[in-house]
Design an enzyme around this catalytic site. Structure first.
Site, PDB file in Angstrom:
ATOM      1  N   TYR A 127      70.856  41.653 -56.464  1.00  0.00           N
ATOM      2  CA  TYR A 127      72.091  41.854 -57.236  1.00  0.00           C
ATOM      3  C   TYR A 127      72.284  40.742 -58.259  1.00  0.00           C
ATOM      4  O   TYR A 127      71.673  39.673 -58.168  1.00  0.00           O
ATOM      5  CB  TYR A 127      73.312  41.895 -56.306  1.00  0.00           C
ATOM      6  CG  TYR A 127      73.634  40.592 -55.611  1.00  0.00           C
ATOM      7  CD1 TYR A 127      74.466  39.642 -56.209  1.00  0.00           C
ATOM      8  CD2 TYR A 127      73.114  40.303 -54.352  1.00  0.00           C
ATOM      9  CE1 TYR A 127      74.751  38.444 -55.577  1.00  0.00           C
ATOM     10  CE2 TYR A 127      73.402  39.116 -53.709  1.00  0.00           C
ATOM     11  CZ  TYR A 127      74.221  38.183 -54.326  1.00  0.00           C
ATOM     12  OH  TYR A 127      74.505  36.993 -53.715  1.00  0.00           O
ATOM     13  N   CYS A 138      74.469  34.175 -59.206  1.00  0.00           N
ATOM     14  CA  CYS A 138      75.907  34.140 -59.441  1.00  0.00           C
ATOM     15  C   CYS A 138      76.300  33.185 -60.555  1.00  0.00           C
ATOM     16  O   CYS A 138      77.467  32.881 -60.740  1.00  0.00           O
ATOM     17  CB  CYS A 138      76.650  33.793 -58.158  1.00  0.00           C
ATOM     18  SG  CYS A 138      76.236  32.167 -57.515  1.00  0.00           S
ATOM     19  N   GLY A 143      76.416  47.376 -98.134  1.00  0.00           N
ATOM     20  CA  GLY A 143      77.066  46.726 -99.261  1.00  0.00           C
ATOM     21  C   GLY A 143      76.627  45.290 -99.506  1.00  0.00           C
ATOM     22  O   GLY A 143      77.157  44.627-100.377  1.00  0.00           O
ATOM     23  N   HIS A 147      84.941  49.693 -97.918  1.00  0.00           N
ATOM     24  CA  HIS A 147      84.165  48.541 -97.464  1.00  0.00           C
ATOM     25  C   HIS A 147      84.821  47.868 -96.275  1.00  0.00           C
ATOM     26  O   HIS A 147      84.191  47.597 -95.250  1.00  0.00           O
ATOM     27  CB  HIS A 147      84.016  47.540 -98.617  1.00  0.00           C
ATOM     28  CG  HIS A 147      83.385  46.252 -98.216  1.00  0.00           C
ATOM     29  ND1 HIS A 147      84.131  45.141 -97.925  1.00  0.00           N
ATOM     30  CD2 HIS A 147      82.091  45.931 -98.005  1.00  0.00           C
ATOM     31  CE1 HIS A 147      83.306  44.166 -97.573  1.00  0.00           C
ATOM     32  NE2 HIS A 147      82.069  44.620 -97.619  1.00  0.00           N
ATOM     33  N   MET A 195      73.682  44.232-100.458  1.00  0.00           N
ATOM     34  CA  MET A 195      72.742  44.066-101.569  1.00  0.00           C
ATOM     35  C   MET A 195      73.152  44.990-102.707  1.00  0.00           C
ATOM     36  O   MET A 195      74.141  45.681-102.610  1.00  0.00           O
ATOM     37  CB  MET A 195      71.336  44.332-101.079  1.00  0.00           C
ATOM     38  CG  MET A 195      70.867  43.255-100.097  1.00  0.00           C
ATOM     39  SD  MET A 195      69.225  43.557 -99.496  1.00  0.00           S
ATOM     40  CE  MET A 195      69.384  45.152 -98.767  1.00  0.00           C
ATOM     41  N   ARG A 218      72.023  57.425 -92.413  1.00  0.00           N
ATOM     42  CA  ARG A 218      71.602  56.363 -91.494  1.00  0.00           C
ATOM     43  C   ARG A 218      72.360  56.569 -90.193  1.00  0.00           C
ATOM     44  O   ARG A 218      73.352  57.309 -90.158  1.00  0.00           O
ATOM     45  CB  ARG A 218      71.896  54.987 -92.079  1.00  0.00           C
ATOM     46  CG  ARG A 218      73.379  54.753 -92.296  1.00  0.00           C
ATOM     47  CD  ARG A 218      73.643  53.413 -92.983  1.00  0.00           C
ATOM     48  NE  ARG A 218      75.030  53.352 -93.403  1.00  0.00           N
ATOM     49  CZ  ARG A 218      75.460  52.714 -94.498  1.00  0.00           C
ATOM     50  NH1 ARG A 218      74.624  52.087 -95.265  1.00  0.00           N
ATOM     51  NH2 ARG A 218      76.731  52.701 -94.791  1.00  0.00           N
ATOM     52  N   LYS A 242      66.990  53.143 -95.897  1.00  0.00           N
ATOM     53  CA  LYS A 242      67.435  54.151 -96.854  1.00  0.00           C
ATOM     54  C   LYS A 242      66.237  54.930 -97.379  1.00  0.00           C
ATOM     55  O   LYS A 242      66.242  56.160 -97.417  1.00  0.00           O
ATOM     56  CB  LYS A 242      68.173  53.453 -98.001  1.00  0.00           C
ATOM     57  CG  LYS A 242      68.978  54.372 -98.872  1.00  0.00           C
ATOM     58  CD  LYS A 242      69.626  53.597-100.031  1.00  0.00           C
ATOM     59  CE  LYS A 242      70.756  52.701 -99.573  1.00  0.00           C
ATOM     60  NZ  LYS A 242      71.238  51.797-100.635  1.00  0.00           N
ATOM     61  N   SER A 270      71.395  32.911 -53.087  1.00  0.00           N
ATOM     62  CA  SER A 270      72.084  33.238 -54.329  1.00  0.00           C
ATOM     63  C   SER A 270      71.793  32.124 -55.323  1.00  0.00           C
ATOM     64  O   SER A 270      72.107  30.963 -55.069  1.00  0.00           O
ATOM     65  CB  SER A 270      73.581  33.362 -54.086  1.00  0.00           C
ATOM     66  OG  SER A 270      74.242  33.556 -55.318  1.00  0.00           O
TER      67      SER A 270
HETATM   68  P1  ADP Z   1      74.900  51.012-100.769  1.00  0.00           P
HETATM   69  O1  ADP Z   1      73.723  50.683 -99.941  1.00  0.00           O
HETATM   70  O2  ADP Z   1      75.739  49.868-101.143  1.00  0.00           O
HETATM   71  O3  ADP Z   1      75.643  52.196-100.239  1.00  0.00           O
HETATM   72  P2  ADP Z   1      73.658  52.859-102.559  1.00  0.00           P
HETATM   73  O4  ADP Z   1      72.298  52.576-103.040  1.00  0.00           O
HETATM   74  O5  ADP Z   1      73.741  53.826-101.441  1.00  0.00           O
HETATM   75  O6  ADP Z   1      74.332  51.482-102.183  1.00  0.00           O
HETATM   76  O7  ADP Z   1      74.485  53.368-103.818  1.00  0.00           O
HETATM   77  C1  ADP Z   1      75.834  53.105-104.117  1.00  0.00           C
HETATM   78  C2  ADP Z   1      76.567  54.399-104.434  1.00  0.00           C
HETATM   79  O8  ADP Z   1      75.958  55.107-105.488  1.00  0.00           O
HETATM   80  C3  ADP Z   1      76.589  55.352-103.275  1.00  0.00           C
HETATM   81  O9  ADP Z   1      77.829  55.967-103.200  1.00  0.00           O
HETATM   82  C4  ADP Z   1      75.543  56.354-103.618  1.00  0.00           C
HETATM   83  O10 ADP Z   1      75.786  57.597-103.023  1.00  0.00           O
HETATM   84  C5  ADP Z   1      75.625  56.416-105.117  1.00  0.00           C
HETATM   85  N1  ADP Z   1      74.343  56.792-105.680  1.00  0.00           N
HETATM   86  C6  ADP Z   1      73.170  56.143-105.512  1.00  0.00           C
HETATM   87  N2  ADP Z   1      72.169  56.788-106.125  1.00  0.00           N
HETATM   88  C7  ADP Z   1      72.714  57.867-106.704  1.00  0.00           C
HETATM   89  C8  ADP Z   1      72.169  58.935-107.479  1.00  0.00           C
HETATM   90  N3  ADP Z   1      70.868  59.023-107.758  1.00  0.00           N
HETATM   91  N4  ADP Z   1      73.009  59.896-107.907  1.00  0.00           N
HETATM   92  C9  ADP Z   1      74.323  59.811-107.619  1.00  0.00           C
HETATM   93  N5  ADP Z   1      74.900  58.845-106.908  1.00  0.00           N
HETATM   94  C10 ADP Z   1      74.091  57.868-106.441  1.00  0.00           C
HETATM   95 MG    MG Z   2      74.861  53.784 -99.661  1.00  0.00          MG
END
Ligand code: ADP
Ligand code: MG
Ligand code: MG
Length: 936
Positions: free
Chosen positions: A901, A881, A107, A460, A109, A344, A27, A813
């Protein structure tokens, strides 16, 4: 720790290296990259994964030295960039504190939003925005998220007060709550925190930030994250800690010109080249993913906010052309300005992976080679999974969103723990929830599919199911799930735990009961991709097939021949077994010949069918391999049967006595009609006696053939040498079948393969049988036969004597099932049942050598054998094989040591074809790598 490392704990988005995901997390690296290519990302900075690891290592639970200072410096810079002040009561700066490791773990962490709010800044925010409702909404979210993530307070503690206020206000959806309601909720949340922690909610924003950073670091070793890494075999080296991203908040919940959404640059379910995704007007980040409100499809944005839709399309263009990969991105619209918050590489199912590879190559975004390298060969097996039988007419009881394709049936379970429990017990289960949360992950692993009644295609449940290749229907609103009563309602039906339902993740339908499935079809896209693979690959892909159905399937999947036909599989068919038993029971060669003469035409027809299906391609037929007592019942069973038969004999004798007595009792006529209706009347006793005699013979034979260790006993070529008439019959069957095919105008290439060979003498003994039969068959059918004679290499000695064997054998083989057993001195069944799992868990052995070729041991033997074999017969054809042959890493190794092969089971053929191309491409790129390094 020296100063230099300390300084590099923190990187602003303008400065961080967008390629360095190990250091910045996926990220963070992408936030840097996007900032640097000019996309609209809110200002922020990344705290490195190194800082995380140092923190987790430190015994005192303190942030590593220098980090606090570096964060303060970056926060100052943020204040400057945004013109706001952190903790400033008039113009407050709010930030999010977001996790993000090198490998995406969606999701798994934690993230905290709206940090920077306290009583004072809240007032400031209200004054500044003139929007009390929004401000309290942000505040109550912050208290709950911070409470949960940093202070360990469970969601349920907040749910009660929240629902109470909502009910009292008489509103259904969160958006219906007034400023006053939200204010009350915030206050009650503060009280919850006070009560739960024994302390008031902290007010100092710098202290809050520090706690948040530590909490996000710690979420790296939380249960969810650890479970996830274990399931996906993510080793510590692959994903080293989480980075923390501190990002200026932008707000999608400030009113109706605000929104938040998630998107894919292409459809991750089908691969179609169109923007895909969902958004919510007037909402904040996690609302879309959490499935609290069902979001709108992105095409609706054209009406809602046309200019924003246009900008979003532009963003999609830029992301794809920069990353040259389908992107999964998050965005927020704040008062008409579009911000990109994350991107990503998109997780896609196999069909989408294949289609996008093809289309991106055709559009010139990728080269063909890149397109092939992009697809994980293992994924292709997903495409070969069954789908619902279209001919079966069933009315769906509900419909949701087609969130992850594929069809599945299973027993309903309403929570993840139950799913895990029942799944472990071998039940097929279907996880049914209102919505899923990251902590449900273990239930996903155990389920055939996932059904939710709320949430969208980017919820999710949908994202995780797609990643796992499991079918998912999301947001089936017609179903009301009452998990606490273990019940769900659909129309008039009440569903209970254990009831079977079927979902179709391709169209979102939900059915009661189990619905039959049909085998999948190859898509045109997959055919094209595999055709490209074949053009690049040098190692061929053959299939192991014993029957014509297997061979047809293999041919359809693109097998370039049959690398292993196990003739004994044919012997086990019910119409053949009696002949085989006679052959075994024979006491003299003459008696055996009689049985073999009857088997010959049957085998010939089998071989003919295979040769015909594979016309133009090699068909490798292995002569009889298993010890012959495998075709007889066990000693125990025969003893039991004999016991029964003897009892039956006494019973039948009793019945005959009864008949005698009947005349006396009932008179002659009546007795006769009764006698005719008795079972086994007439020849009863003789039939039973015959059966007893046969079983006695079989039992005697079984005892005579008993071996202490059949795997190492009288089998394979040893059998063929002691009973040459058996192999002679099989060789004749192969050659006659080939001759008939030739006369039918077919171009056939049988290859006769001898199993279990360890000396060249053995092979010669079999080879001398071939020539006279060949002459006879050729004369009888007036054709010239084209075939090969070769050996399996599945004994260590055979590897050592490969040079000698190649003087006789025209091909090798590797039978790596047996070769692995003999190299390790493990018997497969015992190993897999007793100690191998322990070995794998404790890293004594990385993999199961019966699934993944043991390159370091077995592989070295193979390498030697190839080398020595080709020394005495240049250009010797060599294949493998064993079951390992369909595994991509094993294909790579076989390619590298120059095998001709690999031969694997039919459903692995597509996997192996792609793996074969990738092996060639990887070899080329490492050669180029060598060339460039040597020129430096
Ligand atoms: P995850 O990895 O679980 O997606 P994120 O760190 O991406 O967690 O954040 C969770 C949610 O909060 C996401 O929908 C993200 O777009 C939103 N979010 C994170 N940072 C900001 C920010 N600075 N302003 C507005 N929305 C945010
Ligand atoms: Mg996110
Ligand atoms: Mg074998």
């Amino acid at each position: 720790m020296d100063d230099r490392t300390r300084q590099s704990y923190v990187f602003s988005f303008e400065a961080g290296d967008g390629k360095n995901k190990q250091l910045l997390g996926g990220k963070g690296a992408n936030l840097c990259e996007m900032t640097q290519i000019g996309l609209n990302v809110p200002p922020g900075f990344v705290i490195s994964t190194e800082a995380c690891l140092d923190f987790l290592d430190s015994p005192d639970g303190e942030l590593p030295a220098g980090l606090r200072q570096a964060v303060t410096t970056e926060m100052k810079a943020l204040e400057q960039k945004t013109g706001k002040g952190f903790g400033d009561g008039d113009n407050p700066l709010l930030v999010s504190v977001r996790s993000g490791s090198a490998l995406s773990m969606p999701g798994m962490m934690d993230t905290i939003l709206n940090l920077g709010l306290n009583q004072q800044t809240l007032e400031g925010l209200i004054r500044q925005t003139g929007n009390a409702r929004f401000s309290y909404d942000a505040y109550r979210r912050f208290i709950q998220l911070f409470g949960k993530v940093a202070l360990g307070i469970r969601d349920e503690e907040f749910d009660g007060p929240f629902e109470e206020v909502k009910q009292r206000a008489g509103v259904k959806a969160d958006v219906g709550l007034s400023a006053e309601n939200l204010k009350e909720i915030s206050e009650r949340f503060l009280a919850v925190v006070h009560e739960q922690t024994g302390r008031p909610f902290p007010e100092d924003v710098h202290y809050l930030l520090e706690l948040a950073i530590k909490a996000v670091f710690r979420s790296w070793s939380g249960k969810r994250a650890v479970d996830y890494r274990r399931e996906f075999n993510i080793t510590p080296e692959m994903a080293n800690g989480t980075a923390v991203n501190v990002v200026t908040m932008v707000f999608g919940n400030m009113g109706d010109d605000c929104a938040t959404g998630v998107g894919f640059t292409r459809n991750p379910g089908t691969g179609e080249n169109e923007m895909y995704g969902e958004y919510l007007v007037n909402a904040q980040g996690e609302d879309v993913v959490a499935g609290i409100r069902t979001p709108k499809p992105v095409k609706d944005l054209v009406q809602d906010m046309p200019e924003m839709h246009r900008q979003l399309e532009e963003l999609r263009e830029k992301l794809e052309s920069h990353y040259r990969e389908v992107q999964d991105f998050e965005y927020t619209i704040e008062n008409g300005t579009l911000y990109c918050l994350q991107t990503r590489n998109g997780k896609m199912n196999a069909a989408a992976m294949v289609r996008t590879s093809l289309e991106m190559a055709e559009a010139g975004l990728l080269s063909r080679e890149e397109a092939l390298m992009r697809v994980d060969p293992e994924l292709l097996e997903q495409l070969l999974h069954p789908r619902l039988d279209p001919a079966y007419e069933a009315e769906p009881v509900a419909q949701g969103l087609p969130a992850s394709p594929g069809a599945a049936s299973g027993k309903i379970v309403f929570d993840a723990d139950r799913a895990e429990l029942m799944g472990r017990a071998g039940e097929k289960v279907m996880l049914v929830r209102e919505e899923t949360k990251p902590e449900d992950i273990h239930g996903f692993f155990a389920s055939e599919g996932i059904l939710t009644s709320r949430g969208g295609k980017t919820s999710h449940a949908a994202v995780v199911a797609r990643g796992m290749g499991k079918p998912c229907v999301a947001g089936a609103e017609g179903i009301s799930v009452r998990a606490e009563n273990h019940q769900a309602r659909v129309g008039d039906h009440v569903l209970h735990e254990g009831d079977v339902i079927t979902i179709d993740g391709g169209n979102g339908n939900v059915y009661l009961g189990e619905i039959p499935t049909v085998p999948p079809e190859f898509s045109d896209e997959l055919r094209t991709l595999l055709r490209w693979s074949d053009e690049i690959a040098t190692i061929q892909v053959l299939a192991n097939a014993d029957t014509s159905e297997g061979a047809e399937k293999a041919a359809d999947y693109g097998a370039m021949g049959i690398g292993l036909c196990r003739t004994e599989r044919m012997f086990n068919a019910p119409d053949r077994l009696p002949l085989v038993v006679d052959m075994i029971l024979a006491n003299t060669t003459e008696e055996r010949q009689v049985a073999l003469d009857r088997l010959l035409p049957v085998q010939r027809e089998d071989f003919r069918a295979l040769l015909k299906i594979m016309a133009g391609k090699p068909v490798t037929i292995r002569l009889l391999d298993p010890p012959i007592h495998e075709f007889l019942p066990s000693e125990r069973q025969l003893e039991r049967e004999l016991g029964h038969l003897k009892q039956l004999r006494a019973t039948v004798e009793g019945m005959e006595d009864l008949m005698g007595a009947m005349q006396l009792l009932r008179g002659k006529e009546k007795a006769a009609s009764l006698a005719a209706s008795l079972p086994l009347a007439g020849e009863g006793v003789e039939l039973i006696d015959e059966a007893i005699a046969k079983k006695r013979l079989m039992l005697a034979k079984v005892r005579e053939l008993f071996e202490v260790n059949p795997m190492l006993g009288h089998r394979g070529v040893r059998l063929g040498i002691t009973y040459p008439e058996i192999y002679a019959m099989q060789i004749r069957a192969v050659l006659e079948a080939a001759a008939q095919c030739r006369n039918d105008g077919l171009d056939v290439h049988p290859e006769i393969m001898v199993p279990q060979v360890c000396t060249a003498q053995e092979l010669r003994r079999v080879n001398v049988i071939v020539e006279p039969i060949q002459k006879q068959v050729e004369a009888e059918h007036q054709v010239k036969l084209d075939f090969k004679f070769g050996t399996m290499i599945e004994v260590v000695r055979a590897c050592m004597r490969a040079g000698k064997l190649a003087e006789v054998a025209e091909f090798f083989s590797f039978g790596t099932n047996d070769l692995s057993q003999s190299t390790f001195s493990f018997s497969r069944e015992d190993a897999e049942n007793k100690f191998l799992p322990f070995y794998n868990e404790n890293q004594i052995l990385q993999d199961n050598p019966f699934e993944v070729l043991d390159v370091n041991g077995v592989g070295q033997l193979m390498k030697l054998a190839v080398e020595w074999g080709r020394e005495s017969r240049p250009g010797l054809k060599v294949g493998i094989c064993g079951e390992q042959a369909g595994h991509p890493a094993s294909v790579r190794f076989c390619h590298d040591i120059g095998l001709t092969y690999v031969s694997c089971s039919p459903h692995r053929v597509p996997v192996a074809r792609l793996a074969a191309a990738q092996a060639r491409l990887m070899e080329q790129s490492s050669e180029e790598g060598l060339a460039t390094t040597s020129s430096v």
